[in-house]
Write a protein that holds these residues in place. Structure first.
Motif, mmCIF file in Angstrom:
data_model
loop_
_atom_site.group_PDB
_atom_site.id
_atom_site.type_symbol
_atom_site.label_atom_id
_atom_site.label_comp_id
_atom_site.label_asym_id
_atom_site.label_seq_id
_atom_site.Cartn_x
_atom_site.Cartn_y
_atom_site.Cartn_z
ATOM 1 N N ALA A 63 0.846 -1.194 0.000
ATOM 2 C CA ALA A 63 0.000 0.000 0.000
ATOM 3 C C ALA A 63 0.880 1.242 0.000
ATOM 4 O O ALA A 63 2.086 1.166 0.262
ATOM 5 N N LYS A 64 0.297 2.372 -0.306
ATOM 6 C CA LYS A 64 1.020 3.640 -0.288
ATOM 7 C C LYS A 64 1.531 3.930 1.116
ATOM 8 O O LYS A 64 0.839 3.702 2.107
ATOM 9 N N ARG A 65 2.770 4.409 1.216
ATOM 10 C CA ARG A 65 3.394 4.680 2.505
ATOM 11 C C ARG A 65 2.582 5.688 3.313
ATOM 12 O O ARG A 65 2.315 6.798 2.871
ATOM 13 N N ALA A 66 2.192 5.292 4.526
ATOM 14 C CA ALA A 66 1.425 6.173 5.402
ATOM 15 C C ALA A 66 2.206 6.540 6.655
ATOM 16 O O ALA A 66 1.868 7.517 7.328
ATOM 17 N N VAL A 67 3.231 5.750 6.978
ATOM 18 C CA VAL A 67 4.108 6.019 8.118
ATOM 19 C C VAL A 67 5.535 5.971 7.604
ATOM 20 O O VAL A 67 5.981 4.950 7.079
ATOM 21 N N GLU A 68 6.264 7.071 7.717
ATOM 22 C CA GLU A 68 7.594 7.159 7.126
ATOM 23 C C GLU A 68 8.651 6.380 7.907
ATOM 24 O O GLU A 68 9.530 5.747 7.329
ATOM 25 N N THR A 69 8.599 6.416 9.218
ATOM 26 C CA THR A 69 9.625 5.759 10.023
ATOM 27 C C THR A 69 9.539 4.243 9.855
ATOM 28 O O THR A 69 8.474 3.652 10.055
ATOM 29 N N PRO A 70 10.628 3.586 9.473
ATOM 30 C CA PRO A 70 10.594 2.125 9.311
ATOM 31 C C PRO A 70 10.357 1.424 10.649
ATOM 32 O O PRO A 70 10.776 1.906 11.708
ATOM 33 N N VAL A 71 9.676 0.287 10.580
ATOM 34 C CA VAL A 71 9.335 -0.494 11.767
ATOM 35 C C VAL A 71 10.035 -1.853 11.691
ATOM 36 O O VAL A 71 9.884 -2.581 10.707
ATOM 37 N N LYS A 143 16.504 7.061 12.747
ATOM 38 C CA LYS A 143 15.893 6.281 13.818
ATOM 39 C C LYS A 143 14.908 5.275 13.236
ATOM 40 O O LYS A 143 14.446 5.427 12.097
ATOM 41 N N VAL A 144 14.589 4.253 14.027
ATOM 42 C CA VAL A 144 13.585 3.274 13.624
ATOM 43 C C VAL A 144 12.583 3.118 14.769
ATOM 44 O O VAL A 144 12.840 3.502 15.912
ATOM 45 N N THR A 145 11.436 2.543 14.434
ATOM 46 C CA THR A 145 10.487 2.096 15.449
ATOM 47 C C THR A 145 10.714 0.614 15.680
ATOM 48 O O THR A 145 10.832 -0.160 14.724
ATOM 49 N N LEU A 146 10.806 0.211 16.931
ATOM 50 C CA LEU A 146 10.977 -1.195 17.279
ATOM 51 C C LEU A 146 9.650 -1.775 17.732
ATOM 52 O O LEU A 146 8.957 -1.193 18.575
ATOM 53 N N LEU A 147 9.303 -2.926 17.169
ATOM 54 C CA LEU A 147 8.085 -3.636 17.558
ATOM 55 C C LEU A 147 8.506 -4.982 18.132
ATOM 56 O O LEU A 147 8.860 -5.899 17.395
ATOM 57 N N VAL A 167 16.126 5.056 18.452
ATOM 58 C CA VAL A 167 14.761 4.536 18.513
ATOM 59 C C VAL A 167 13.755 5.683 18.512
ATOM 60 O O VAL A 167 13.721 6.511 19.428
ATOM 61 N N LYS A 168 12.937 5.716 17.473
ATOM 62 C CA LYS A 168 11.890 6.743 17.355
ATOM 63 C C LYS A 168 10.703 6.426 18.265
ATOM 64 O O LYS A 168 10.194 7.293 18.988
ATOM 65 N N ASN A 169 10.232 5.181 18.196
ATOM 66 C CA ASN A 169 9.116 4.714 19.015
ATOM 67 C C ASN A 169 9.394 3.285 19.452
ATOM 68 O O ASN A 169 10.101 2.539 18.773
#
Length: 368
Positions: A63-71, A143-147, A167-169
């Motif tokens: 899908a089209k990118r809606a959140v820029e920060t990679p997870v 930065k990245v988001t860690l899940l 870490v962004k989030n």
């Protein structure tokens, strides 16, 4: 009034005939299924980096990118990431991709005796750290988001505390933080694993690791099965019989069984830390857990944190996850308790809509 004997017998014969017919139909369905048909973790992805047995993947966008920060998804060592990508309609991975998230994955592979000396220090400060740097180089982000999922959530928590600048989030799901928070919990059934882990003699843990080099996957599978013995006893002769003639439900059952059976060995040195320093000594929540010569201070976690846990979790009691809230330095902290079990949070058809609404919305609101 009691049903006449002849009528009751006729009813029995009718039910028996129906069950026999159902069984034969089920056998025909099973006969046409091969191992390659029971596909788990099948969402398309590209290998970006390999170090030892550890691989970093990037999922193909849908899908089209809606959140820029990679997870970056980080699963634990006691199971396989495929739980988060069981099948198309029960896949956290596919759902996040459909919401326009740039999704990455660390696959730990299948450690063996050769990895016996790998510690949690290696997984957090080497493998995850290198993966984060590679993602930043590939995407141009700093930065990245860690899940983090379960034990993987502990890894990401430690990484966020030691490397907050990367870490962004931080998104945690079914993650233990206070390994003793269940001691005073009246719902003891939710803490059976914790009770068993704490009861192990430290020297017995050493003997197993010294002899085998690993904590065998088969051993942990048996432990998890014993936690819910009736479910383990009845799933093949009751649950399976109910669905054996329904191919869609049968395939879901088989995919779950394939994930359960695919339990890797746990590297010995990391296993010692996990069992002794966390489960038994509870060092993480007490600011006494050390990785790479540094104490993991939870107060150093200053980025936004989303903490999702399962209220009916029999492996990670909710109290063990909730403990994070009062320990971190971030003022942007959100807890989301959901009425599911440890695995059901990811594979239940009912949980998908809730989980996939919560995470993307939370990320979009913080994606400046």
């Amino acid at each position: 009034m009691t049903e006449p004997r002849e009528t009751a017998f006729n009813s029995f014969l009718k039910d028996f005939a129906e069950n026999v017919g159902k069984f034969h139909k089920g056998m025909e369905v099973l006969a046409g299924i091969r191992d390659e048909n029971v596909d788990v973790g099948a969402t398309p992805k590209t290998l970006v980096m390999r170090r030892d047995k550890v691989e970093l993947f990037r999922y193909e966008p849908t899908a089209k990118r809606a959140v820029e920060t990679p997870v970056l998804i980080v699963y634990g060592l006691m199971g396989r990431y495929t739980m988060a990508d069981l099948q198309p309609d029960r896949s956290l991975v596919r759902s996040l991709l459909a919401k326009g998230i740039d999704l990455w994955l660390i696959d730990w592979g299948k450690p063996g005796r050769a990895e016996r000396w790998l510690t949690m220090d290696d997984y957090v400060d080497d493998y995850i750290h290198e993966a984060v740097h590679r993602i930043c180089r590939e995407t141009g982000h700093d930065k990245v988001t860690l899940l983090g999922i379960c034990q993987g959530g502990v890894f990401t928590t430690c990484y966020a505390a030691l490397h907050p600048e990367k870490v962004k989030n931080l998104v945690l799901t079914i993650t233990p933080i206070d390994f003793h928070a269940d001691i005073d919990d009246p719902a003891a059934i939710q803490g059976l694993l914790n009770i068993w882990m704490r009861s192990l003699a430290p020297e017995d843990i050493d003997r197993m690791v010294d002899a085998l080099g690993v904590i065998p996957g088969e051993f942990m599978s048996s432990i998890f099965s014993l936690m819910r013995p009736m479910d383990s006893l009845t799933k093949y002769n009751v649950d399976l019989f109910r669905i054996v003639d329904d191919k869609d439900r049968l395939m879901t059952f088989l995919r779950m069984e394939k994930w359960l059976a695919d339990r890797p060995d746990h590297p010995g040195a990391a296993g010692r830390q996990w069992l002794k320093e966390l489960y038994q000594e509870n060092r993480l929540v007490e600011d006494r857990f050390e990785l790479s010569g540094r104490i993991v201070h939870l107060r150093a976690i200053d980025m936004p944190v989303l903490n999702i846990f399962a209220l009916n979790d029999h492996i990670i009691p909710p109290a063990c996850s909730k403990a994070l809230g009062g320990k971190i330095g971030s003022t942007d902290y959100k807890e989301v308790p959901l009425p599911y079990g440890h695995v059901g949070l990811f594979v239940s058809s009912n949980s998908q809509d809730k989980l996939i609404k919560i995470i993307p919305e939370w990320l979009r609101a913080r994606d400046s």
